[in-house]
Write a protein that holds these residues in place. Structure first.
Motif, PDB file in Angstrom:
ATOM      1  N   SER A  81      -2.339   0.045  -0.345  1.00 48.43           N
ATOM      2  CA  SER A  81      -1.138   0.117   0.488  1.00 48.43           C
ATOM      3  C   SER A  81      -0.849   1.491   1.078  1.00 48.43           C
ATOM      4  N   SER A  82      -1.471   2.559   0.567  1.00 42.30           N
ATOM      5  CA  SER A  82      -1.226   3.906   1.100  1.00 42.30           C
ATOM      6  C   SER A  82      -2.293   4.856   0.568  1.00 42.30           C
ATOM      7  N   GLY A  83      -2.340   6.052   1.141  1.00 46.31           N
ATOM      8  CA  GLY A  83      -3.245   7.070   0.604  1.00 46.31           C
ATOM      9  C   GLY A  83      -2.888   7.405  -0.835  1.00 46.31           C
ATOM     10  N   MET A  84      -1.587   7.491  -1.126  1.00 44.86           N
ATOM     11  CA  MET A  84      -1.169   7.795  -2.501  1.00 44.86           C
ATOM     12  C   MET A  84      -1.600   6.697  -3.462  1.00 44.86           C
ATOM     13  N   ALA A  85      -1.535   5.437  -3.028  1.00 47.32           N
ATOM     14  CA  ALA A  85      -1.986   4.335  -3.896  1.00 47.32           C
ATOM     15  C   ALA A  85      -3.481   4.467  -4.176  1.00 47.32           C
ATOM     16  N   ALA A  86      -4.253   4.942  -3.182  1.00 47.56           N
ATOM     17  CA  ALA A  86      -5.701   5.110  -3.379  1.00 47.56           C
ATOM     18  C   ALA A  86      -5.968   6.159  -4.462  1.00 47.56           C
ATOM     19  N   ILE A  87      -5.212   7.266  -4.423  1.00 44.82           N
ATOM     20  CA  ILE A  87      -5.416   8.325  -5.424  1.00 44.82           C
ATOM     21  C   ILE A  87      -4.943   7.842  -6.799  1.00 44.82           C
ATOM     22  N   THR A  88      -3.824   7.116  -6.810  1.00 46.38           N
ATOM     23  CA  THR A  88      -3.282   6.605  -8.077  1.00 46.38           C
ATOM     24  C   THR A  88      -4.262   5.635  -8.736  1.00 46.38           C
ATOM     25  N   ASN A 110       2.391  15.483  -2.314  1.00 51.12           N
ATOM     26  CA  ASN A 110       2.633  14.348  -3.207  1.00 51.12           C
ATOM     27  C   ASN A 110       1.488  14.165  -4.190  1.00 51.12           C
ATOM     28  N   THR A 111       0.287  14.605  -3.814  1.00 49.75           N
ATOM     29  CA  THR A 111      -0.847  14.516  -4.743  1.00 49.75           C
ATOM     30  C   THR A 111      -0.638  15.502  -5.893  1.00 49.75           C
ATOM     31  N   VAL A 112      -0.150  16.703  -5.577  1.00 50.93           N
ATOM     32  CA  VAL A 112       0.170  17.676  -6.633  1.00 50.93           C
ATOM     33  C   VAL A 112       1.179  17.056  -7.591  1.00 50.93           C
ATOM     34  N   GLY A 181     -10.837  12.510   1.901  1.00 46.74           N
ATOM     35  CA  GLY A 181     -11.453  12.760   3.205  1.00 46.74           C
ATOM     36  C   GLY A 181     -10.576  12.350   4.372  1.00 46.74           C
ATOM     37  N   THR A 182      -9.278  12.351   4.158  1.00 48.12           N
ATOM     38  CA  THR A 182      -8.338  11.902   5.194  1.00 48.12           C
ATOM     39  C   THR A 182      -8.531  12.629   6.530  1.00 48.12           C
ATOM     40  N   LEU A 183      -8.738  13.947   6.476  1.00 48.05           N
ATOM     41  CA  LEU A 183      -8.759  14.726   7.720  1.00 48.05           C
ATOM     42  C   LEU A 183     -10.064  14.607   8.501  1.00 48.05           C
ATOM     43  N   THR A 184     -11.116  14.107   7.852  1.00 47.78           N
ATOM     44  CA  THR A 184     -12.396  14.006   8.570  1.00 47.78           C
ATOM     45  C   THR A 184     -12.793  12.553   8.833  1.00 47.78           C
ATOM     46  N   ILE A 201      -9.164   7.872   1.300  1.00 45.55           N
ATOM     47  CA  ILE A 201      -8.655   8.251   2.619  1.00 45.55           C
ATOM     48  C   ILE A 201      -7.268   7.651   2.811  1.00 45.55           C
ATOM     49  N   SER A 202      -6.353   8.456   3.334  1.00 51.53           N
ATOM     50  CA  SER A 202      -5.094   7.887   3.811  1.00 51.53           C
ATOM     51  C   SER A 202      -5.381   7.346   5.207  1.00 51.53           C
ATOM     52  N   SER A 203      -5.476   6.010   5.316  1.00 48.54           N
ATOM     53  CA  SER A 203      -5.791   5.415   6.626  1.00 48.54           C
ATOM     54  C   SER A 203      -4.573   5.435   7.544  1.00 48.54           C
ATOM     55  N   THR A 204      -3.440   5.894   6.997  1.00 43.68           N
ATOM     56  CA  THR A 204      -2.231   6.116   7.799  1.00 43.68           C
ATOM     57  C   THR A 204      -2.509   7.089   8.949  1.00 43.68           C
ATOM     58  N   LYS A 205      -3.425   8.022   8.725  1.00 44.15           N
ATOM     59  CA  LYS A 205      -3.624   9.131   9.655  1.00 44.15           C
ATOM     60  C   LYS A 205      -4.590   8.689  10.765  1.00 44.15           C
ATOM     61  N   TYR A 206      -5.761   9.326  10.862  1.00 43.32           N
ATOM     62  CA  TYR A 206      -6.654   9.002  11.974  1.00 43.32           C
ATOM     63  C   TYR A 206      -6.971   7.505  12.074  1.00 43.32           C
ATOM     64  N   SER A 213       0.772   2.390  10.998  1.00 42.81           N
ATOM     65  CA  SER A 213       1.096   1.765   9.719  1.00 42.81           C
ATOM     66  C   SER A 213       0.567   2.619   8.572  1.00 42.81           C
ATOM     67  N   ILE A 214       1.084   2.346   7.379  1.00 38.60           N
ATOM     68  CA  ILE A 214       0.662   3.074   6.174  1.00 38.60           C
ATOM     69  C   ILE A 214      -0.482   2.307   5.499  1.00 38.60           C
ATOM     70  N   GLY A 215      -1.476   3.031   5.019  1.00 36.39           N
ATOM     71  CA  GLY A 215      -2.574   2.375   4.299  1.00 36.39           C
ATOM     72  C   GLY A 215      -3.497   3.390   3.661  1.00 36.39           C
ATOM     73  N   GLY A 216      -4.398   2.898   2.818  1.00 34.25           N
ATOM     74  CA  GLY A 216      -5.373   3.784   2.175  1.00 34.25           C
ATOM     75  C   GLY A 216      -6.637   3.025   1.826  1.00 34.25           C
ATOM     76  N   ASN A 353       3.970  14.032  10.290  1.00 35.08           N
ATOM     77  CA  ASN A 353       2.674  13.339  10.218  1.00 35.08           C
ATOM     78  C   ASN A 353       1.555  14.204  10.814  1.00 35.08           C
ATOM     79  N   ILE A 354       0.323  13.770  10.614  1.00 33.00           N
ATOM     80  CA  ILE A 354      -0.831  14.419  11.259  1.00 33.00           C
ATOM     81  C   ILE A 354      -1.755  13.351  11.848  1.00 33.00           C
ATOM     82  N   ASN A 355      -2.648  13.792  12.737  1.00 32.42           N
ATOM     83  CA  ASN A 355      -3.673  12.904  13.316  1.00 32.42           C
ATOM     84  C   ASN A 355      -3.079  11.676  13.995  1.00 32.42           C
TER      85      ASN A 355
HETATM   86  C1  LIG Z   1      -1.000  11.717   4.158  1.00 34.46           C
HETATM   87  C2  LIG Z   1      -1.969  12.169   3.149  1.00 34.46           C
HETATM   88  C3  LIG Z   1      -2.041  11.562   1.890  1.00 34.46           C
HETATM   89  C4  LIG Z   1      -1.111  10.447   1.474  1.00 34.46           C
HETATM   90  O1  LIG Z   1      -1.286   9.321   2.266  1.00 34.46           O
HETATM   91  P1  LIG Z   1      -0.126   8.209   2.497  1.00 34.46           P
HETATM   92  O2  LIG Z   1      -0.838   7.188   3.300  1.00 34.46           O
HETATM   93  O3  LIG Z   1       0.997   8.888   3.188  1.00 34.46           O
HETATM   94  O4  LIG Z   1       0.258   7.727   1.139  1.00 34.46           O
HETATM   95  C5  LIG Z   1      -2.994  12.013   1.007  1.00 34.46           C
HETATM   96  N1  LIG Z   1      -3.828  13.017   1.320  1.00 34.46           N
HETATM   97  C6  LIG Z   1      -3.788  13.642   2.523  1.00 34.46           C
HETATM   98  C7  LIG Z   1      -4.746  14.738   2.815  1.00 34.46           C
HETATM   99  C8  LIG Z   1      -2.852  13.244   3.465  1.00 34.46           C
HETATM  100  O5  LIG Z   1      -2.814  13.862   4.658  1.00 34.46           O
END
Ligand SMILES: *Cc1c(COP(=O)(O)O)cnc(C)c1O
Length: 410
Positions: A81-88, A110-112, A181-184, A201-206, A213-216, A353-355
């Motif tokens: 459901s989000s990048g944070m969920a992927a890390i969790t 939020n990862t910290v 690898g969210t940024l690449t 990857i936070s698929s929310t970004k690129y 939408s939010i995703g991971g 936000n980014i990307n």
């Molecule tokens: C945004 C982001 C996250 C968290 O992703 P969400 O989809 O907002 O939960 C994690 N890592 C990086 C590098 C991010 O830019």
């Protein structure tokens, strides 16, 4: 069909739609009737392909997962459901109370907090190393280290580690590397080739196609022998390379319930189709904006890995396919000047936000780092003069004109 863009557009061709729809349909529903009672039993046991309930699997989500798998040349992908969920979920799958992970203090905020507050409460020890000096890992890694976690480009410092070197050292200790690898995305960085076991990857970004939408995603690159880690030894003996994906699908992902909504999966599959175009354009724009900022008297410093002056230019050039993504930072003279410059901007938007497709600007010290005391912020290389610009895919002339008039008005 070998090119990244062709694969992104045509996908993994799972099944032909009954109506011949060229875009995989959106199955925006909760439950499925699989067939007879025995078929349902087999589907829930994971022994027969088929979908029973969308928290567990869903055809539109599966289509998105298979596209990401194809693009990253990976063993398996779980969309969440989000990048944070992927890390969790990845942390829950690979570590346990009393074990440790090694990371750097330069992580998404939020990862910290997830590692050092949430998981610390459950007895996970978080150790630090300098990822830009891979040898610093040697003194902190031990028999209870479950994974090494780093970000491909740290934000907003824009530090870039030599990922292969880190993976080599980790492999010497039978420890997997988990990379954010969210940024690449797999378009700029082939994490599998660098020896990364799991990419999140936070698929929310690129990937989302423009902040739709939010995703991971959790990507198992299929290169780590899960029998080597105590966390997955039992599963790995039983199912071999599928151990992590199995642990996620049959336990953690299902039980935690952080499933990707089918609607978001559909939007993000659409986003994947134009991923390479958007990264190409934002990278080219960012390079030109960085060069432009360097010519401006009021701009004290410009930090962009695409500039030869960046400490990380060589490693970025080697790792990232000759492009450097859309994120850069620069310094003006004071916080007040940063605020006035941001408020002068007409097209570039002020947002966290980014990307995105849009260019977005932010003053990190007063936003994402606002909870940190000033000395700690300085340690994180975030001072009051710093601005972060996520360069979008607008026409370059308009981005530069906006920045120019914003500076001129100061
Ligand atoms: C945004 C982001 C996250 C968290 O992703 P969400 O989809 O907002 O939960 C994690 N890592 C990086 C590098 C991010 O830019």
């Amino acid at each position: 069909m070998n090119g990244f863009s062709s694969k992104a557009i045509h996908g993994a061709l799972l099944k032909k739609d009954v109506h011949g729809a060229l875009r995989f349909p959106l199955y925006d529903n909760a439950a499925f009737e699989v067939g007879n009672s025995r078929d349902l039993e087999l589907a829930l046991e994971g022994k027969k392909p088929g979908h029973a309930y969308s928290r567990i699997t869903n055809p539109t989500v599966e289509d998105f997962e298979q596209r990401v798998r194809l693009l990253s040349n990976a063993f398996g992908v779980v969309a969440v459901s989000s990048g944070m969920a992927a890390i969790t979920e990845t942390t829950m799958a690979l570590a346990e109370t009393g074990s440790n992970i090694i990371t750097s203090p330069f992580l998404f905020g939020n990862t910290v907090s997830l590692f050092e507050t949430t998981f610390a409460r459950w007895g996970l020890e978080v150790r630090h190393a300098d990822m830009t000096e891979a040898s610093s890992l040697e003194s902190v890694i031990d028999g209870r280290t479950r994974f090494i976690f780093l970000e491909v480009i740290t934000n907003p410092q824009l530090q870039i580690a030599d990922v292969s070197r880190i993976a080599d050292i980790a492999a010497g200790h039978n420890v997997p590397v988990v990379l954010d690898g969210t940024l690449t995305t797999p378009y700029l960085f082939r994490s599998r080739d660098a020896g990364v076991a799991v990419e999140i990857i936070s698929s929310t970004k690129y990937m989302s196609g423009g902040a739709t939408s939010i995703g991971g995603v959790i990507i198992d690159n299929g290169i780590f022998d899960w029998q080597k880690t105590p966390a997955l030894f039992v599963e790995a003996e039983k199912v071999g390379p599928g151990a992590l994906i199995m642990r996620l699908c049959r336990e953690i992902h299902r039980n935690v319930g952080s499933c990707l909504s089918p609607h978001n999966a559909w939007l993000q599959s659409l986003g994947l189709e134009t991923l390479s175009l958007r990264i190409d354009k934002s990278s080219a724009n960012a390079m030109a904006v960085a060069h432009f900022l360097k010519t401006q008297k009021r701009v004290l410093t410009v930090n962009y890995p695409g500039l030869k002056s960046s400490r990380y230019h060589d490693i970025a050039n080697r790792q990232f396919n000759g492009k450097f993504s859309g994120l850069l930072t620069f310094e003006l003279n004071s916080k007040d000047e940063c605020f006035r410059f941001m408020d002068n901007l007409v097209m570039i938007r002020r947002a966290t936000n980014i990307n995105d497709n849009k260019s977005l600007i932010l003053h990190p010290a007063s936003t994402i780092f606002v909870d940190y005391p000033a000395p700690q912020r300085e340690q994180m290389q975030v001072n009051e003069r710093l601005l972060r610009l996520s360069v979008g895919i607008e026409d370059l002339e308009d981005i530069i004109t906006d920045i120019q008039q914003g500076l001129d008005k100061l």
